[in-house]
Design a protein around this motif. Sequence first.
Motif, short mmCIF file in Angstrom:
data_model
loop_
_atom_site.label_atom_id
_atom_site.label_comp_id
_atom_site.label_asym_id
_atom_site.label_seq_id
_atom_site.Cartn_x
_atom_site.Cartn_y
_atom_site.Cartn_z
N ALA A 60 0.82 -1.22 0.00
CA ALA A 60 0.00 0.00 0.00
C ALA A 60 0.85 1.26 0.00
CB ALA A 60 -0.93 0.01 1.20
N TRP A 77 -4.02 5.65 -0.60
CA TRP A 77 -4.77 4.57 -1.22
C TRP A 77 -6.03 4.21 -0.45
CZ3 TRP A 77 -1.24 0.08 -3.24
CH2 TRP A 77 -0.50 0.55 -4.34
N THR A 123 -9.16 1.05 -0.22
CA THR A 123 -9.20 -0.41 -0.32
C THR A 123 -9.21 -0.84 -1.79
OG1 THR A 123 -11.59 -0.23 0.01
CG2 THR A 123 -10.27 -0.93 1.91
N LEU A 165 -5.69 -0.76 -3.16
CA LEU A 165 -4.88 -1.88 -2.68
C LEU A 165 -5.25 -3.17 -3.42
CD1 LEU A 165 -2.75 -3.08 -0.84
CD2 LEU A 165 -4.47 -3.18 0.99
N ILE A 191 -5.84 -0.16 6.57
CA ILE A 191 -6.38 0.44 5.35
C ILE A 191 -7.78 0.98 5.65
CG2 ILE A 191 -7.35 -1.76 4.51
CD1 ILE A 191 -5.61 0.65 2.14
N LEU A 237 -10.11 -8.16 0.87
CA LEU A 237 -8.69 -8.08 1.26
C LEU A 237 -8.35 -9.10 2.33
CD1 LEU A 237 -8.24 -4.21 1.25
CD2 LEU A 237 -6.95 -5.84 -0.16
#
Length: 184
Positions: free
Chosen positions: A15, A19, A21, A24, A45, A66
């Motif tokens: 990351a 950024w 999600t 990423l 994040i 993620l």
Amino acid sequence: MGAEGWRFAPPKIVAKTGWTTRDLLQAIDDQGLRGEKFDLVSLLIGVNNQYQGLPLRQFQRELDELIDLSLAMVNGFGHRLVLLSIPDWGVTPFGQNGLQNVDQIASEIDSYNAFIQEIAGRRNLHFIEITESYRGIGGLPANLVADDLHPSRYVYADWARTISRVMKAELQQPPPKTNRPDEN
């Protein structure tokens, strides 16, 4: 070999500042990381989802994805995945500049963090709460970089020490039995 006798490859930091999600997830694809294996994974994040005013539901869906990807990266060993809460940028001079409502920032950050903590509990993952302590120190000049928004290396070092304590304890534990047919 590190000072404590642990042998690791250099960390892979995916990351970047700013950024979301979605960013990423895209980087994981762009860098060909699906299917890669790691001993440990940490996820911090979501602050940029909140900052950009993206829907909480989008964050929830993408964080869940993620987590699935991260679990695959640690061979399904959830004890080797750590989720961190999101620091409250509203306490920084940038956040206090009057362009944003700091109470709204805090409330939204709390909503994001409630979901992170809930999903960590539901999926039996480590959750490290950093938000409350950051609310106390995040506005101090020594704890910020020159933009008066992002945490300094001292803050990140403290978070890294906290993660390392959790991870060292987990790495000393044998992997849990999975009772998969290929293990007989």
